[in-house]
Design a protein around this motif. Structure first.
Motif, PDB file in Angstrom:
ATOM      1  N   UNK A  87       0.877  -1.168   0.000  1.00 23.73           N
ATOM      2  CA  UNK A  87       0.000   0.000   0.000  1.00 23.73           C
ATOM      3  C   UNK A  87       0.911   1.214   0.000  1.00 23.73           C
ATOM      4  N   UNK A  88       0.752   2.092  -0.981  1.00 23.63           N
ATOM      5  CA  UNK A  88       1.619   3.271  -1.098  1.00 23.63           C
ATOM      6  C   UNK A  88       0.751   4.507  -0.907  1.00 23.63           C
ATOM      7  N   UNK A  89       1.137   5.355   0.020  1.00 23.81           N
ATOM      8  CA  UNK A  89       0.445   6.606   0.289  1.00 23.81           C
ATOM      9  C   UNK A  89       1.420   7.750   0.074  1.00 23.81           C
ATOM     10  N   UNK A  90       1.017   8.759  -0.688  1.00 21.73           N
ATOM     11  CA  UNK A  90       1.880   9.896  -0.969  1.00 21.73           C
ATOM     12  C   UNK A  90       1.261  11.162  -0.408  1.00 21.73           C
ATOM     13  N   UNK A  91       2.095  11.999   0.177  1.00 21.26           N
ATOM     14  CA  UNK A  91       1.635  13.285   0.716  1.00 21.26           C
ATOM     15  C   UNK A  91       2.497  14.408   0.156  1.00 21.26           C
ATOM     16  N   UNK A  92       1.886  15.541  -0.098  1.00 19.55           N
ATOM     17  CA  UNK A  92       2.606  16.728  -0.554  1.00 19.55           C
ATOM     18  C   UNK A  92       2.167  17.881   0.315  1.00 19.55           C
ATOM     19  N   UNK A  93       3.118  18.685   0.780  1.00 14.12           N
ATOM     20  CA  UNK A  93       2.747  19.858   1.572  1.00 14.12           C
ATOM     21  C   UNK A  93       3.606  21.033   1.189  1.00 14.12           C
TER      22      UNK A  93
END
Length: 93
Positions: A87-93
């Motif tokens: 399971x791959x989760x990506x976040x950008x901030x």
């Protein structure tokens, strides 16, 4: 002015992780990142807990694995069993 008794002692303190696969050491405590702004956490763990009205207990079992071994060994091993995909989760901030 007051007199205070200070006892000298030694104690174990957390310094860095060592990979349980290849023996590599982390550069910053739990963080495997090599740059100051980089954060890479890789730990395989299982926690068992029992909770009762008058108290409880827990046991945490961990294997520490560096990112290189995670990618080269663990990921490949997991994917070779029944075609498992992460399971791959990506976040950008």
């Amino acid at each position: 002015m007051k007199t205070v008794l200070i006892l000298e002692h030694t104690e174990e303190v957390f310094d860095k992780l060592t990979c349980d696969v290849c023996g590599a050491e982390s550069h910053w405590d739990e963080n495997w990142g090599k740059k100051e702004h980089e954060k890479i956490l890789t730990t395989i763990s299982m926690e068992e807990e029992e909770s009762f009205p008058n108290g409880g207990q827990s046991q945490l079992i961990q294997y520490h694995i560096c990112p290189d071994c995670f990618k080269a060994h663990l990921s490949k091993w997991m994917e070779s069993h029944r075609g498992n995909k992460p399971t791959v989760t990506t976040s950008v901030w």
